[in-house]
Design a protein around this motif. Sequence first.
Motif, PDB file in Angstrom:
ATOM      1  N   SER A 174       0.835  -1.191   0.000  1.00  0.00           N
ATOM      2  CA  SER A 174       0.000   0.000   0.000  1.00  0.00           C
ATOM      3  C   SER A 174       0.864   1.232   0.000  1.00  0.00           C
ATOM      4  CB  SER A 174      -0.894   0.021   1.241  1.00  0.00           C
ATOM      5  OG  SER A 174      -0.130   0.083   2.416  1.00  0.00           O
ATOM      6  N   ASN A 175       0.427   2.244  -0.715  1.00  0.00           N
ATOM      7  CA  ASN A 175       1.151   3.498  -0.764  1.00  0.00           C
ATOM      8  C   ASN A 175       0.589   4.458   0.275  1.00  0.00           C
ATOM      9  OD1 ASN A 175       2.983   3.008  -2.910  1.00  0.00           O
ATOM     10  ND2 ASN A 175       1.224   2.977  -4.274  1.00  0.00           N
ATOM     11  N   GLY A 176       1.244   5.608   0.375  1.00  0.00           N
ATOM     12  CA  GLY A 176       0.779   6.615   1.323  1.00  0.00           C
ATOM     13  C   GLY A 176       1.247   6.301   2.719  1.00  0.00           C
ATOM     14  N   THR A 177       1.065   7.258   3.605  1.00  0.00           N
ATOM     15  CA  THR A 177       1.558   7.073   4.958  1.00  0.00           C
ATOM     16  C   THR A 177       0.560   7.567   5.981  1.00  0.00           C
ATOM     17  OG1 THR A 177       2.699   9.174   4.687  1.00  0.00           O
ATOM     18  CG2 THR A 177       4.006   7.200   4.359  1.00  0.00           C
ATOM     19  N   ASN A 178      -0.672   7.119   5.828  1.00  0.00           N
ATOM     20  CA  ASN A 178      -1.688   7.369   6.857  1.00  0.00           C
ATOM     21  C   ASN A 178      -1.810   8.840   7.219  1.00  0.00           C
ATOM     22  OD1 ASN A 178      -1.884   4.604   6.855  1.00  0.00           O
ATOM     23  ND2 ASN A 178      -0.522   4.349   8.603  1.00  0.00           N
ATOM     24  N   GLY A 179      -1.839   9.676   6.198  1.00  0.00           N
ATOM     25  CA  GLY A 179      -2.136  11.073   6.445  1.00  0.00           C
ATOM     26  C   GLY A 179      -0.941  11.956   6.691  1.00  0.00           C
ATOM     27  N   THR A 180       0.292  11.444   6.474  1.00  0.00           N
ATOM     28  CA  THR A 180       1.440  12.329   6.595  1.00  0.00           C
ATOM     29  C   THR A 180       1.822  12.812   5.217  1.00  0.00           C
ATOM     30  OG1 THR A 180       2.982  10.475   6.526  1.00  0.00           O
ATOM     31  CG2 THR A 180       2.201  11.155   8.677  1.00  0.00           C
ATOM     32  N   ASN A 181       3.116  12.851   4.914  1.00  0.00           N
ATOM     33  CA  ASN A 181       3.516  13.518   3.681  1.00  0.00           C
ATOM     34  C   ASN A 181       3.627  12.586   2.491  1.00  0.00           C
ATOM     35  OD1 ASN A 181       5.737  12.144   4.599  1.00  0.00           O
ATOM     36  ND2 ASN A 181       7.190  13.586   3.730  1.00  0.00           N
ATOM     37  N   GLY A 182       3.213  11.331   2.632  1.00  0.00           N
ATOM     38  CA  GLY A 182       3.194  10.437   1.485  1.00  0.00           C
ATOM     39  C   GLY A 182       4.488   9.732   1.200  1.00  0.00           C
ATOM     40  N   THR A 183       5.473   9.786   2.094  1.00  0.00           N
ATOM     41  CA  THR A 183       6.705   9.035   1.915  1.00  0.00           C
ATOM     42  C   THR A 183       7.211   8.554   3.250  1.00  0.00           C
ATOM     43  OG1 THR A 183       8.976   9.070   1.131  1.00  0.00           O
ATOM     44  CG2 THR A 183       8.124  11.131   1.969  1.00  0.00           C
ATOM     45  N   GLU A 184       7.710   7.328   3.258  1.00  0.00           N
ATOM     46  CA  GLU A 184       8.177   6.767   4.524  1.00  0.00           C
ATOM     47  C   GLU A 184       9.665   7.016   4.675  1.00  0.00           C
ATOM     48  OE1 GLU A 184       6.097   3.327   5.873  1.00  0.00           O
ATOM     49  OE2 GLU A 184       8.003   2.284   5.870  1.00  0.00           O
ATOM     50  N   THR A 185      10.435   6.684   3.654  1.00  0.00           N
ATOM     51  CA  THR A 185      11.817   7.141   3.636  1.00  0.00           C
ATOM     52  C   THR A 185      11.972   8.065   2.446  1.00  0.00           C
ATOM     53  OG1 THR A 185      12.422   5.148   2.427  1.00  0.00           O
ATOM     54  CG2 THR A 185      12.850   5.172   4.781  1.00  0.00           C
ATOM     55  N   ASN A 186      11.770   7.540   1.239  1.00  0.00           N
ATOM     56  CA  ASN A 186      11.920   8.392   0.083  1.00  0.00           C
ATOM     57  C   ASN A 186      11.354   7.775  -1.186  1.00  0.00           C
ATOM     58  OD1 ASN A 186      14.025   6.441  -0.280  1.00  0.00           O
ATOM     59  ND2 ASN A 186      15.297   7.747   1.021  1.00  0.00           N
ATOM     60  N   GLY A 187      10.692   6.655  -1.092  1.00  0.00           N
ATOM     61  CA  GLY A 187      10.187   5.990  -2.283  1.00  0.00           C
ATOM     62  C   GLY A 187       8.857   6.548  -2.717  1.00  0.00           C
ATOM     63  N   THR A 188       8.572   6.476  -4.033  1.00  0.00           N
ATOM     64  CA  THR A 188       7.344   7.056  -4.530  1.00  0.00           C
ATOM     65  C   THR A 188       6.640   6.164  -5.529  1.00  0.00           C
ATOM     66  OG1 THR A 188       8.607   8.180  -6.244  1.00  0.00           O
ATOM     67  CG2 THR A 188       8.196   9.403  -4.216  1.00  0.00           C
ATOM     68  N   SER A 189       7.038   4.897  -5.658  1.00  0.00           N
ATOM     69  CA  SER A 189       6.461   4.025  -6.673  1.00  0.00           C
ATOM     70  C   SER A 189       4.998   3.729  -6.393  1.00  0.00           C
ATOM     71  CB  SER A 189       7.247   2.703  -6.722  1.00  0.00           C
ATOM     72  OG  SER A 189       6.603   1.784  -7.559  1.00  0.00           O
ATOM     73  N   ASP A 190       4.138   3.869  -7.414  1.00  0.00           N
ATOM     74  CA  ASP A 190       2.724   3.563  -7.269  1.00  0.00           C
ATOM     75  C   ASP A 190       2.460   2.069  -7.417  1.00  0.00           C
ATOM     76  OD1 ASP A 190       1.961   6.172  -6.831  1.00  0.00           O
ATOM     77  OD2 ASP A 190       1.801   6.592  -8.972  1.00  0.00           O
ATOM     78  N   LYS A 191       3.381   1.343  -8.056  1.00  0.00           N
ATOM     79  CA  LYS A 191       3.185  -0.082  -8.298  1.00  0.00           C
ATOM     80  C   LYS A 191       4.400  -0.854  -7.786  1.00  0.00           C
ATOM     81  CE  LYS A 191       0.225   0.589 -12.339  1.00  0.00           C
ATOM     82  NZ  LYS A 191       0.034   0.307 -13.777  1.00  0.00           N
ATOM     83  N   PRO A 192       4.438  -1.162  -6.517  1.00  0.00           N
ATOM     84  CA  PRO A 192       5.600  -1.847  -5.965  1.00  0.00           C
ATOM     85  C   PRO A 192       5.782  -3.226  -6.570  1.00  0.00           C
ATOM     86  CG  PRO A 192       3.801  -1.834  -4.390  1.00  0.00           C
ATOM     87  CD  PRO A 192       3.397  -0.922  -5.510  1.00  0.00           C
ATOM     88  N   HIS A 193       7.015  -3.579  -6.828  1.00  0.00           N
ATOM     89  CA  HIS A 193       7.319  -4.863  -7.434  1.00  0.00           C
ATOM     90  C   HIS A 193       8.248  -5.702  -6.570  1.00  0.00           C
ATOM     91  CE1 HIS A 193       5.367  -3.519 -11.093  1.00  0.00           C
ATOM     92  NE2 HIS A 193       6.124  -2.450 -11.093  1.00  0.00           N
ATOM     93  N   PHE A 194       8.718  -5.157  -5.455  1.00  0.00           N
ATOM     94  CA  PHE A 194       9.641  -5.924  -4.625  1.00  0.00           C
ATOM     95  C   PHE A 194       8.878  -7.033  -3.917  1.00  0.00           C
ATOM     96  CE2 PHE A 194      11.995  -7.052  -0.856  1.00  0.00           C
ATOM     97  CZ  PHE A 194      13.296  -7.127  -1.328  1.00  0.00           C
ATOM     98  N   PRO A 195       9.234  -8.285  -4.169  1.00  0.00           N
ATOM     99  CA  PRO A 195       8.497  -9.397  -3.543  1.00  0.00           C
ATOM    100  C   PRO A 195       8.925  -9.573  -2.093  1.00  0.00           C
ATOM    101  CG  PRO A 195      10.299 -10.252  -4.858  1.00  0.00           C
ATOM    102  CD  PRO A 195      10.286  -8.765  -5.082  1.00  0.00           C
ATOM    103  N   PRO A 196       7.986  -9.857  -1.196  1.00  0.00           N
ATOM    104  CA  PRO A 196       8.359 -10.146   0.188  1.00  0.00           C
ATOM    105  C   PRO A 196       9.405 -11.251   0.223  1.00  0.00           C
ATOM    106  CG  PRO A 196       5.985  -9.966  -0.028  1.00  0.00           C
ATOM    107  CD  PRO A 196       6.531  -9.969  -1.419  1.00  0.00           C
TER     108      PRO A 196
END
Length: 413
Positions: free
Chosen positions: A248-270
């Motif tokens: 999921s993207n976004g950060t629960n009502g903060t500035n929209g970034t957790e460290t610095n990533g902005t990808s709308d379609k994450p592809h990194f597999p768990p």
Amino acid sequence: MVQQNSTTPTTTPKSAPLVALARYLLAQKYTYTTITPESHKIVLDRRDEKLKNVDLGDVKVTLRDVFGLNVWFTRKCLDLGQDEEGRVLGWLEEAGVLERRKDANGSEVIRSGVRFSTIGTSLYMHSSFPTAFNDSVFLGPDTYRYVDLIRSFVQRLASTPNAIKIKTAIDIGAGSGVGGMELARFCGEYGVEVERVVLGDINEKALEWSLVNAQVAGYVPVDEEANAKNGATTTNGTLNGNGGATHSNGTNGTNGTETNGTSDKPHFPPTTLIQPTTPTTHLHLAYSSYLSTLPSHTPLSLILSNPPYMSSTTHLYSDGGHSSGLGMSLSIIDAAVERLLPGGHLVLYTGVAILDGGRDPLKEYVTGYVEKGRVECVEYREMEVDIWGHELREEGYRDVERMCAVGCVLRKV
């Protein structure tokens, strides 16, 4: 801070040559301590001044120059044998992180697109200098203080009778993976049992590079069968069982970034890894906004975080949100109060803008939860009393008298 000059992500590197390169550096007893961007620029400028009338083709460079100071140089000038230089540059080229440009004379100069820094006996890869992209992966003086806070926490936990066992720990906005991996290392050193450490981030490059750093540290990915037993599956981008993650993207009502990533379609597999020497501890990497990677029923014993904390509209990667950059830190405290098991801990390293008159808004926020009986404040200390002083000229700090680095440890009641 170094000004951002682009929002275009750099090329995602292949991991195998980077792991090989890092292991080579360890074998060469390479060490480097990363300094602030301002200090780094001063050192580079001083070097450029000394060499301004010298042909770079005549300047020998060391491994520390290339992977620590991150200088531009010419081929055949790396102060190694020809075969060794070929191996090092070959790894960079294979990984897609060998940068090229023309110097003032039209000759090609090259540079590493990654840096390596040491923390204790560990080696971590992070972004080149300056950290100019929104997906940059950071490591610097804040990281060293963060690690010091984690170490003191583990030492205290090891000496506490009947302390809660760490079943699941998560590093929110894990970046290069330093916090979670150093936690696992300290737990091993001090005899604290930890079942699983989750590295969560919304920056996919951070997760990819954390995977490199984990492999350098001796972790190996588990096979599919073991992954399934651990509750992991990449079907539809989610994890099931105890570990599960929802992209999921976004950060629960903060500035929209957790460290610095902005990808709308994450592809990194768990991805789950173990160290063969300590197979009872699992290291889990997952795309995660705050605690989105962990279902609400997950028994969460420990939350770690070193979030962005600057008040900034131009530096997406460092913007901590509202309240002079404190917004993300406050949201993490809220999440910890709601999600931690009784007896669980939050270990938070952040920067705080001390307001005119000496008011500390983070301490006031924590005190509110303490007075309500929700948490116990185990530790609250200023780890550096004056940081980023030049930022006080910016509009967002008009009512701020200083910035300080704070280590805060809370225990859920």
